[in-house]
Design a protein around this motif. Structure first.
Motif: not given
Length: 418
Positions: A200-206
């Motif tokens: 659903t997502m491929g997330f990189f934190p801030i």
């Protein structure tokens, strides 16, 4: 005759027209102008309606064709990262988009993904988006990419690995020292491919790299400071190190093992390393269709060809496996300066060595935003692309979604006849 304000969107809505322009003209300096003229002529009523919508609604904006691909425009311009209401209460930026590659914005630390049109319309009118609390798969990136290896090579390898790990319907978060040292444009390339690896997502934190990207793309300094201070205050700033987060499942990838690759002929997860491309194509040519091949007689690979007339210049041979469309496009690739500059440098080297485009190949350049044209011009690389036939044909998805336009009639006939 009713008041349009009764259906005024309750959240900001940006409509970016990127799936419409077609490569009807290519290989000339005025190709983009001709393609845009054709687009506005072909879809005049559509643009008249969109113009009315912009005037009727306060929260609805349209980015017309010829500006860029929605995901790259969002990354470089539209996305805020942090929002605030009339009472100056701040909250995280989130997004739903009517395209699967909406996940590109996950590279900027923004939660968002693609949805269907009805779900997006419901969101515009204030309805919540419901979903089950997902498993979160942690992918620890270690090491660094070797020289000559691109973010696209990395994204294809990630796609292959995560397809095997069965991450459909799950969130994927990238962490570790390898993730921390990736430039934001590389992170966005990997996040963009989430539909291909099924997440659903491929997330990189801030982190600091995210703030630097906002600053470098023209967001004002006050906003950048607010953005960083907000996420620090929420305890959401920084990419986790190994062992800091308890994920539903953990995977590890050494960036130093990534090799130059291309997507498989049918599915991107069927990755092929570049040195193996010729042999793999020969193998797939006679492999059954239900096993991912083309199901042709192996003797046809070298034995079948056609002599195709070239305008006022004899004929050229066309056979199985020959390239007839060469397009530099897609939000995945053109959003990444390292990939686009590599294409420009390759064109420069080709021109200096006297190489020319094969006569039967239709070439085109359709970047995801005008920013790409700016740095290709400033670096002096665009003229080399032009000399090879990769003239600018527009800013949009073009060939990536099948809008490659017509082939030369003789080329098309040779393909259909064989």
């Amino acid at each position: 005759g009713k008041d349009p304000k009764i259906i005024e969107p309750l959240v900001p809505v940006d409509l970016v027209v990127d799936h419409s322009v077609q490569v009807d003209f290519a290989g000339s300096e005025d190709a983009m102008d001709k393609n845009l003229d054709m687009e506005f002529t072909r879809n005049r009523e559509r643009y008249q309606f969109l113009k009315w919508g912009m005037q009727a609604f306060d929260t609805f904006k349209v980015v017309p064709p010829g500006i860029g691909i929605v995901h790259q425009v969002n990354l470089e311009y539209l996305a805020c990262g942090v929002l605030s209401d009339a009472d100056d209460i701040h909250y995280p930026d989130t997004l739903v988009g009517t395209d699967s590659h909406t996940t590109m914005i996950n590279g900027l630390g923004i939660v968002g993904w693609g949805v269907g049109g009805i779900e997006a319309e419901a969101g515009m009118l204030g309805q919540p988006v419901y979903f089950l609390t997902p498993d979160v798969v942690g992918v620890c990136l270690e090491g660094t990419l070797r020289e000559g290896v691109t973010a696209t090579d990395l994204a294809l390898t990630v796609t292959e690995i995560l397809r095997e790990a069965k991450v459909v319907g799950k969130f994927v978060e990238f962490y570790g020292e390898g993730a921390r040292q990736l430039p934001l444009t590389d992170r966005a390339t990997i996040a963009n491919m989430a539909p291909e690896y099924g997440a659903t997502m491929g997330f990189f934190p801030i982190d600091a790299e995210t703030v630097n990207y906002l600053r470098a793309t023209g967001r004002d300094e006050v906003h950048c400071a607010t953005y960083e201070n907000y996420y620090r205050a929420q305890g959401l700033f920084g990419i986790p190190a190994k062992g800091e987060i308890d994920y539903s499942m953990n995977l590890t990838l050494d960036l130093g093992t990534i090799r130059p690759s291309v997507a498989g002929p049918r599915r991107p997860q069927d990755r092929i390393e570049v040195p193996n491309l010729g042999g793999k194509f020969a193998e797939l040519f006679s492999q059954p269709v239900d096993e991912g091949g083309f199901g042709r007689d192996g003797s046809e690979l070298a034995g079948v060809s056609a002599d195709v007339p070239v305008q006022n210049n004899g004929t050229e041979s066309l056979g199985h496996g020959d390239v007839v469309i060469a397009a530099i496009t897609s939000c995945t690739n053109t959003s990444n300066p390292s990939v686009m500059l590599a294409a420009g440098l390759l064109a420069k080297r080709a021109v200096e060595r006297g190489l020319k485009l094969a006569p039967l190949v239709k070439a085109s350049l359709a970047p995801g935003s005008r920013v790409v044209s700016d740095y290709l011009e400033k670096t002096g690389l665009q003229p080399y692309l032009d000399q090879l036939g990769f003239n600018l044909v527009g800013y949009g998805c073009t060939t990536c979604i099948g809008n490659s336009g017509p082939l030369d009639g003789e080329v098309e006939k040779a393909i259909l006849d064989n």
